[in-house]
Motif scaffolding. Structure first.
Motif, PDB file in Angstrom:
ATOM      1  N   MET A   1      19.203 -53.957 -21.230  1.00 33.57           N
ATOM      2  CA  MET A   1      18.531 -55.144 -21.020  1.00 33.57           C
ATOM      3  C   MET A   1      16.887 -54.972 -20.835  1.00 33.57           C
ATOM      4  SD  MET A   1      18.787 -58.297 -18.188  1.00 33.57           S
ATOM      5  CE  MET A   1      18.952 -57.188 -16.821  1.00 33.57           C
ATOM      6  N   VAL A   2      16.097 -55.547 -21.572  1.00 32.56           N
ATOM      7  CA  VAL A   2      14.599 -55.254 -21.210  1.00 32.56           C
ATOM      8  C   VAL A   2      13.982 -56.351 -20.459  1.00 32.56           C
ATOM      9  CG1 VAL A   2      12.642 -55.323 -22.694  1.00 32.56           C
ATOM     10  CG2 VAL A   2      14.703 -54.554 -23.874  1.00 32.56           C
ATOM     11  N   LEU A   3      14.187 -57.624 -20.520  1.00 34.19           N
ATOM     12  CA  LEU A   3      13.678 -58.787 -19.743  1.00 34.19           C
ATOM     13  C   LEU A   3      14.570 -59.599 -18.968  1.00 34.19           C
ATOM     14  CD1 LEU A   3      10.591 -59.508 -21.803  1.00 34.19           C
ATOM     15  CD2 LEU A   3      10.698 -58.587 -19.609  1.00 34.19           C
ATOM     16  N   GLU A   4      14.411 -60.296 -18.085  1.00 30.10           N
ATOM     17  CA  GLU A   4      15.223 -61.191 -17.500  1.00 30.10           C
ATOM     18  C   GLU A   4      14.477 -62.469 -16.936  1.00 30.10           C
ATOM     19  OE1 GLU A   4      19.431 -61.659 -14.351  1.00 30.10           O
ATOM     20  OE2 GLU A   4      18.098 -59.544 -14.522  1.00 30.10           O
ATOM     21  N   THR A   5      15.138 -63.530 -17.319  1.00 32.41           N
ATOM     22  CA  THR A   5      14.352 -64.930 -16.642  1.00 32.41           C
ATOM     23  C   THR A   5      15.429 -65.489 -15.855  1.00 32.41           C
ATOM     24  OG1 THR A   5      15.124 -66.257 -18.346  1.00 32.41           O
ATOM     25  CG2 THR A   5      12.834 -65.049 -18.647  1.00 32.41           C
ATOM     26  N   GLU A   6      15.515 -66.834 -15.564  1.00 32.83           N
ATOM     27  CA  GLU A   6      16.255 -67.492 -14.622  1.00 32.83           C
ATOM     28  C   GLU A   6      17.426 -67.889 -15.518  1.00 32.83           C
ATOM     29  OE1 GLU A   6      16.475 -72.035 -12.867  1.00 32.83           O
ATOM     30  OE2 GLU A   6      14.704 -71.139 -12.964  1.00 32.83           O
ATOM     31  N   ARG A   7      17.566 -68.232 -16.888  1.00 31.83           N
ATOM     32  CA  ARG A   7      18.564 -68.394 -17.679  1.00 31.83           C
ATOM     33  C   ARG A   7      19.039 -67.394 -18.754  1.00 31.83           C
ATOM     34  NH1 ARG A   7      17.130 -74.047 -20.021  1.00 31.83           N
ATOM     35  NH2 ARG A   7      15.075 -73.045 -20.297  1.00 31.83           N
ATOM     36  N   LEU A   8      18.009 -66.620 -18.952  1.00 32.19           N
ATOM     37  CA  LEU A   8      17.816 -65.725 -20.333  1.00 32.19           C
ATOM     38  C   LEU A   8      17.873 -64.085 -19.974  1.00 32.19           C
ATOM     39  CD1 LEU A   8      15.276 -67.489 -22.113  1.00 32.19           C
ATOM     40  CD2 LEU A   8      17.686 -68.019 -22.556  1.00 32.19           C
ATOM     41  N   TYR A   9      18.263 -63.535 -20.606  1.00 31.82           N
ATOM     42  CA  TYR A   9      18.223 -61.867 -20.771  1.00 31.82           C
ATOM     43  C   TYR A   9      17.726 -61.592 -22.134  1.00 31.82           C
ATOM     44  CZ  TYR A   9      22.749 -60.312 -22.116  1.00 31.82           C
ATOM     45  OH  TYR A   9      23.928 -60.254 -22.771  1.00 31.82           O
ATOM     46  N   MET A  10      16.742 -60.533 -22.222  1.00 34.95           N
ATOM     47  CA  MET A  10      16.554 -60.135 -23.669  1.00 34.95           C
ATOM     48  C   MET A  10      16.668 -58.626 -23.666  1.00 34.95           C
ATOM     49  SD  MET A  10      12.741 -62.178 -24.062  1.00 34.95           S
ATOM     50  CE  MET A  10      12.637 -62.806 -22.443  1.00 34.95           C
ATOM     51  N   ARG A  11      17.334 -58.437 -24.929  1.00 38.59           N
ATOM     52  CA  ARG A  11      17.691 -56.719 -25.446  1.00 38.59           C
ATOM     53  C   ARG A  11      17.327 -56.495 -26.493  1.00 38.59           C
ATOM     54  NH1 ARG A  11      21.410 -57.296 -28.651  1.00 38.59           N
ATOM     55  NH2 ARG A  11      23.098 -59.125 -28.503  1.00 38.59           N
ATOM     56  N   GLU A  12      17.409 -55.285 -26.877  1.00 38.43           N
ATOM     57  CA  GLU A  12      17.225 -54.863 -28.205  1.00 38.43           C
ATOM     58  C   GLU A  12      18.017 -55.170 -29.162  1.00 38.43           C
ATOM     59  OE1 GLU A  12      16.610 -50.653 -28.385  1.00 38.43           O
ATOM     60  OE2 GLU A  12      14.895 -50.629 -27.382  1.00 38.43           O
ATOM     61  N   LEU A  13      17.760 -55.867 -30.319  1.00 38.43           N
ATOM     62  CA  LEU A  13      18.661 -56.329 -31.564  1.00 38.43           C
ATOM     63  C   LEU A  13      19.411 -54.989 -31.958  1.00 38.43           C
ATOM     64  CD1 LEU A  13      16.280 -58.565 -33.354  1.00 38.43           C
ATOM     65  CD2 LEU A  13      18.521 -59.352 -32.134  1.00 38.43           C
ATOM     66  N   GLN A  14      20.470 -55.331 -32.256  1.00 39.07           N
ATOM     67  CA  GLN A  14      21.548 -54.362 -33.006  1.00 39.07           C
ATOM     68  C   GLN A  14      22.189 -54.523 -34.270  1.00 39.07           C
ATOM     69  OE1 GLN A  14      24.277 -53.423 -29.984  1.00 39.07           O
ATOM     70  NE2 GLN A  14      22.942 -54.733 -28.449  1.00 39.07           N
ATOM     71  N   GLN A  15      22.679 -54.014 -34.951  1.00 41.24           N
ATOM     72  CA  GLN A  15      23.433 -54.408 -36.219  1.00 41.24           C
ATOM     73  C   GLN A  15      24.482 -55.255 -35.704  1.00 41.24           C
ATOM     74  OE1 GLN A  15      22.468 -53.558 -39.199  1.00 41.24           O
ATOM     75  NE2 GLN A  15      23.699 -55.258 -39.925  1.00 41.24           N
ATOM     76  N   THR A  16      25.108 -55.341 -34.742  1.00 40.85           N
ATOM     77  CA  THR A  16      26.274 -56.296 -34.502  1.00 40.85           C
ATOM     78  C   THR A  16      25.588 -58.002 -34.312  1.00 40.85           C
ATOM     79  OG1 THR A  16      25.967 -55.688 -32.250  1.00 40.85           O
ATOM     80  CG2 THR A  16      27.829 -54.733 -33.274  1.00 40.85           C
ATOM     81  N   ASP A  17      24.311 -57.985 -34.186  1.00 41.42           N
ATOM     82  CA  ASP A  17      23.584 -59.170 -34.057  1.00 41.42           C
ATOM     83  C   ASP A  17      23.290 -59.839 -35.459  1.00 41.42           C
ATOM     84  OD1 ASP A  17      23.468 -59.155 -31.420  1.00 41.42           O
ATOM     85  OD2 ASP A  17      21.592 -57.713 -31.494  1.00 41.42           O
ATOM     86  N   PHE A  18      23.718 -59.231 -36.640  1.00 41.01           N
ATOM     87  CA  PHE A  18      23.500 -59.879 -37.841  1.00 41.01           C
ATOM     88  C   PHE A  18      23.894 -61.166 -38.174  1.00 41.01           C
ATOM     89  CE2 PHE A  18      24.582 -60.467 -42.362  1.00 41.01           C
ATOM     90  CZ  PHE A  18      23.190 -60.003 -43.002  1.00 41.01           C
ATOM     91  N   ALA A  19      25.089 -61.527 -37.690  1.00 39.88           N
ATOM     92  CA  ALA A  19      25.478 -62.868 -37.790  1.00 39.88           C
ATOM     93  C   ALA A  19      24.725 -63.885 -37.032  1.00 39.88           C
ATOM     94  CB  ALA A  19      27.046 -63.022 -37.585  1.00 39.88           C
ATOM     95  N   ALA A  20      24.387 -63.505 -35.827  1.00 37.32           N
ATOM     96  CA  ALA A  20      23.544 -64.405 -34.925  1.00 37.32           C
ATOM     97  C   ALA A  20      22.210 -64.586 -35.674  1.00 37.32           C
ATOM     98  CB  ALA A  20      23.448 -63.820 -33.700  1.00 37.32           C
ATOM     99  N   LEU A  21      21.711 -63.510 -36.156  1.00 29.54           N
ATOM    100  CA  LEU A  21      20.478 -63.351 -36.847  1.00 29.54           C
ATOM    101  C   LEU A  21      20.403 -64.513 -38.230  1.00 29.54           C
ATOM    102  CD1 LEU A  21      18.647 -59.851 -36.983  1.00 29.54           C
ATOM    103  CD2 LEU A  21      17.944 -62.126 -36.014  1.00 29.54           C
ATOM    104  N   CYS A  22      21.295 -64.308 -38.989  1.00 27.94           N
ATOM    105  CA  CYS A  22      21.653 -65.101 -39.941  1.00 27.94           C
ATOM    106  C   CYS A  22      21.598 -66.478 -39.702  1.00 27.94           C
ATOM    107  CB  CYS A  22      23.040 -64.854 -40.957  1.00 27.94           C
ATOM    108  SG  CYS A  22      23.035 -63.239 -41.869  1.00 27.94           S
TER     109      CYS A  22
END
Length: 170
Positions: free
Chosen positions: A1-22
């Motif tokens: 995890m890179v960043l965190e907010t109240e409702r979210l967290y942000m992390r580096e994208l990875q190849q397994t995120d391809f479908a979500a990116l699509c």
């Protein structure tokens, strides 16, 4: 995890995120500022570019994930972008349409602004936004940014006026 907010967290994208990116990059409404949805090869190129940015800069567009369910709903982060004769640090954001108008973009963008100032010691950060993209302009304004100048970018054979919204460190 890179960043965190109240409702979210942000992390580096990875190849397994391809479908979500699509889901994001292949939606014509989401991609209207880019003159249309991406094909699979363009999505892969986008993903590869983010991974290369992490290696070069240690930042890029990150996956934005809902804490309560673990679903990736968009991407937000920092990138170095060309602007006239210089490179500038930009906060960019793109979210799946079903997550629009719920405050996620501004929540993530504010976290990226703080990261730019506190972690990267940036003196200023901007968002470069097509002149017709009113929703992204509203996010920039809510993030304390002010439109400072305009430049015409050329993408997919189209001349696209863009405004640079800037905020400086306090």
């Amino acid at each position: 995890m890179v960043l965190e907010t109240e409702r979210l967290y942000m992390r580096e994208l990875q190849q397994t995120d391809f479908a979500a990116l699509c889901d994001i990059l292949q939606d014509p409404e989401v991609m209207v500022a880019y003159e249309g949805a991406f094909c699979d090869a363009e999505v892969q190129e986008w993903l590869d570019r983010q991974i290369a940015r992490y290696q070069k800069w240690h930042f890029g567009l990150w996956a934005v994930v809902l804490k309560d369910c673990g679903s990736m709903i968009g991407q937000c982060g920092l990138t170095m972008q060309p602007w006239k004769e210089q490179e500038v640090l930009e906060i960019g954001y793109l979210f799946a349409r079903r997550y629009w108008h719920q405050g996620y973009a501004i929540e993530a963008a504010r976290a990226c602004k703080e990261y730019a100032f506190k972690v990267l010691s940036a003196k200023e950060v901007c968002s470069i936004i097509r002149d017709t993209n009113l929703a992204s302009q509203k996010v920039a304004l809510k993030n304390g940014m002010t439109a400072t100048d305009r430049w015409v970018k050329h993408y997919r054979g189209v001349a696209m006026p863009h405004d640079r919204y800037v905020v400086v460190a306090k």
